[in-house]
Design a protein around this motif. Structure first.
Motif, PDB file in Angstrom:
ATOM      1  N   SER A 125       1.107  -0.911  -0.018  1.00  0.00           N
ATOM      2  CA  SER A 125       0.214   0.035  -0.223  1.00  0.00           C
ATOM      3  C   SER A 125       0.697   1.348  -0.233  1.00  0.00           C
ATOM      4  O   SER A 125       0.947   2.438  -0.691  1.00  0.00           O
ATOM      5  N   ASP A 126       2.128   1.074   0.258  1.00  0.00           N
ATOM      6  CA  ASP A 126       2.607   2.427   0.612  1.00  0.00           C
ATOM      7  C   ASP A 126       3.035   2.289  -0.730  1.00  0.00           C
ATOM      8  O   ASP A 126       3.614   3.883  -1.078  1.00  0.00           O
ATOM      9  N   VAL A 127       4.112   1.314  -1.125  1.00  0.00           N
ATOM     10  CA  VAL A 127       4.398   1.410  -2.905  1.00  0.00           C
ATOM     11  C   VAL A 127       3.694   1.975  -3.972  1.00  0.00           C
ATOM     12  O   VAL A 127       3.626   3.108  -4.383  1.00  0.00           O
ATOM     13  N   HIS A 128       2.120   1.565  -3.661  1.00  0.00           N
ATOM     14  CA  HIS A 128       1.191   1.928  -4.065  1.00  0.00           C
ATOM     15  C   HIS A 128       1.127   4.128  -4.369  1.00  0.00           C
ATOM     16  O   HIS A 128       0.719   4.948  -4.787  1.00  0.00           O
ATOM     17  N   LEU A 135      -1.006  -3.182 -11.216  1.00  0.00           N
ATOM     18  CA  LEU A 135      -0.920  -1.272 -11.217  1.00  0.00           C
ATOM     19  C   LEU A 135       0.428  -1.050 -12.538  1.00  0.00           C
ATOM     20  O   LEU A 135       1.366  -1.966 -12.623  1.00  0.00           O
ATOM     21  N   THR A 136      -0.108   0.136 -13.742  1.00  0.00           N
ATOM     22  CA  THR A 136       0.708   0.242 -14.147  1.00  0.00           C
ATOM     23  C   THR A 136       1.519   2.063 -14.190  1.00  0.00           C
ATOM     24  O   THR A 136       0.416   2.996 -13.955  1.00  0.00           O
ATOM     25  N   VAL A 137       2.443   1.879 -13.961  1.00  0.00           N
ATOM     26  CA  VAL A 137       3.207   3.008 -13.436  1.00  0.00           C
ATOM     27  C   VAL A 137       3.610   3.848 -15.081  1.00  0.00           C
ATOM     28  O   VAL A 137       4.489   3.480 -15.134  1.00  0.00           O
ATOM     29  N   ALA A 138       3.331   5.546 -15.157  1.00  0.00           N
ATOM     30  CA  ALA A 138       4.208   6.070 -16.013  1.00  0.00           C
ATOM     31  C   ALA A 138       5.084   7.251 -15.157  1.00  0.00           C
ATOM     32  O   ALA A 138       3.934   7.848 -14.407  1.00  0.00           O
ATOM     33  N   ARG A 139       6.241   7.771 -15.779  1.00  0.00           N
ATOM     34  CA  ARG A 139       6.646   8.944 -15.077  1.00  0.00           C
ATOM     35  C   ARG A 139       7.913   9.118 -15.739  1.00  0.00           C
ATOM     36  O   ARG A 139       8.392   8.334 -16.581  1.00  0.00           O
ATOM     37  N   ASN A 140       7.871  10.263 -16.217  1.00  0.00           N
ATOM     38  CA  ASN A 140       8.988  10.736 -16.815  1.00  0.00           C
ATOM     39  C   ASN A 140       8.938   9.924 -18.341  1.00  0.00           C
ATOM     40  O   ASN A 140      10.502   9.715 -19.188  1.00  0.00           O
ATOM     41  N   GLY A 141       7.835   9.239 -18.608  1.00  0.00           N
ATOM     42  CA  GLY A 141       8.295   8.828 -20.358  1.00  0.00           C
ATOM     43  C   GLY A 141       8.483   7.124 -19.939  1.00  0.00           C
ATOM     44  O   GLY A 141       9.024   6.136 -21.083  1.00  0.00           O
ATOM     45  N   GLN A 142       8.952   6.699 -18.900  1.00  0.00           N
ATOM     46  CA  GLN A 142       9.066   5.233 -18.539  1.00  0.00           C
ATOM     47  C   GLN A 142       7.976   4.715 -17.818  1.00  0.00           C
ATOM     48  O   GLN A 142       6.562   5.160 -17.229  1.00  0.00           O
ATOM     49  N   SER A 143       7.706   3.507 -17.453  1.00  0.00           N
ATOM     50  CA  SER A 143       6.576   2.540 -17.423  1.00  0.00           C
ATOM     51  C   SER A 143       7.381   1.762 -16.465  1.00  0.00           C
ATOM     52  O   SER A 143       8.544   1.125 -16.892  1.00  0.00           O
ATOM     53  N   LEU A 144       6.183   1.357 -15.598  1.00  0.00           N
ATOM     54  CA  LEU A 144       6.710   0.285 -15.115  1.00  0.00           C
ATOM     55  C   LEU A 144       4.694  -0.986 -14.681  1.00  0.00           C
ATOM     56  O   LEU A 144       4.108   0.082 -14.569  1.00  0.00           O
ATOM     57  N   PHE A 153       4.067   5.355  -5.579  1.00  0.00           N
ATOM     58  CA  PHE A 153       4.148   6.124  -7.595  1.00  0.00           C
ATOM     59  C   PHE A 153       2.836   7.176  -7.346  1.00  0.00           C
ATOM     60  O   PHE A 153       3.247   7.417  -8.882  1.00  0.00           O
ATOM     61  N   ARG A 154       2.126   7.374  -7.241  1.00  0.00           N
ATOM     62  CA  ARG A 154       0.620   7.872  -7.539  1.00  0.00           C
ATOM     63  C   ARG A 154       0.992   9.339  -6.943  1.00  0.00           C
ATOM     64  O   ARG A 154       0.855   9.933  -7.643  1.00  0.00           O
TER      65      ARG A 154
END
Length: 231
Positions: free
Chosen positions: A30-33, A50-59, A36-37
């Motif tokens: 829950s802390d990781v979630h 979960l799909t995380v997008a940040r500065n053109g990178q994704s995870l 990343f939010r």
């Protein structure tokens, strides 16, 4: 997207746990979630992925079976994503100057040389290991062989990926390790190696944190003067 340099409170504690060495077993999902939010855009699929997008990178993050992220490979993927998606650090529109203090038992990374800068600690995965790592042989313990990378190299380089200029203070007794670290950077992180503007051996045990930061400001000022005098 937000820089990790601006993290505070629970988000900062979660970030520090992700980069802990030895790897933390207490990084709550829950802390990781939540982290990343704060840092990027998070999309939750119906199956919980979960799909995380940040500065053109994704995870892509698959929720663990327990409440905590305990798998070392998962923690490494979190570290790598945070490092490669970090925007270049800026101060007043210019690339930030970072300080690294390498002692025998840890590396301390300061995202600025300002008077109130707070260090991020990176320690080896074993409590008895030092930055000048040793290894065991059938005849006893001896120094790490020339060219064999320390377990600290990769995590230190990962954190430094968001730095501008980097100055390194090396504690007495670790100057050889500094040479090996910079050689490793030149081979594996050449772009980062070019951002190291200098290094100095200091007796970090006799200097307070304020004194180390003040000394770093002096050397960064010297680097600036030297650069401005070039033809």
């Amino acid at each position: 997207m937000n820089s990790t340099a601006a993290l505070t409170g629970s988000h900062l504690r979660t970030y520090q746990k992700i980069f802990e060495n030895p790897a933390s077993r207490e990084v709550a999902w829950s802390d990781v979630h939540s982290l990343f939010r704060q840092l990027g855009a998070v999309e939750i699929n119906p199956d919980g992925v979960l799909t995380v997008a940040r500065n053109g990178q994704s995870l892509i993050l698959h929720a663990p079976h327990s409440h905590a992220v305990a798998d070392t490979a998962d923690l490494l993927s979190l570290r790598n994503f945070l490092a490669r998606s970090e925007p270049p650090a800026k101060v007043n529109g210019r690339a930030a100057r970072w300080l690294v203090v390498i002692a025998r038992h840890e590396a301390r990374i300061y995202r600025s040389a300002g008077p109130r800068a707070v260090a991020q600690l990176i320690r080896p995965p074993m409590s008895e290991e030092t930055f000048c790592q040793s290894y065991s042989t059938r005849y006893g313990s001896t120094s790490r062989r020339q060219g064999e990378p320390s377990s600290l190299y990769e995590p230190v380089a990962g954190v430094l990926s968001g730095a501008g200029q980097v100055f390194i203070f090396c504690g007495t007794g670790t100057s050889t390790e500094l040479d090996q670290f910079t050689t490793w950077l030149q081979q594996h992180r050449p772009e980062l190696a070019r951002r190291i503007v200098g290094s100095l051996v200091v007796n970090e045990r006799t200097l307070s944190e304020d004194q180390l930061l003040a000394k770093a400001r002096v050397y960064f000022a010297q680097v600036k003067r030297d650069s401005s005098s070039l033809p």
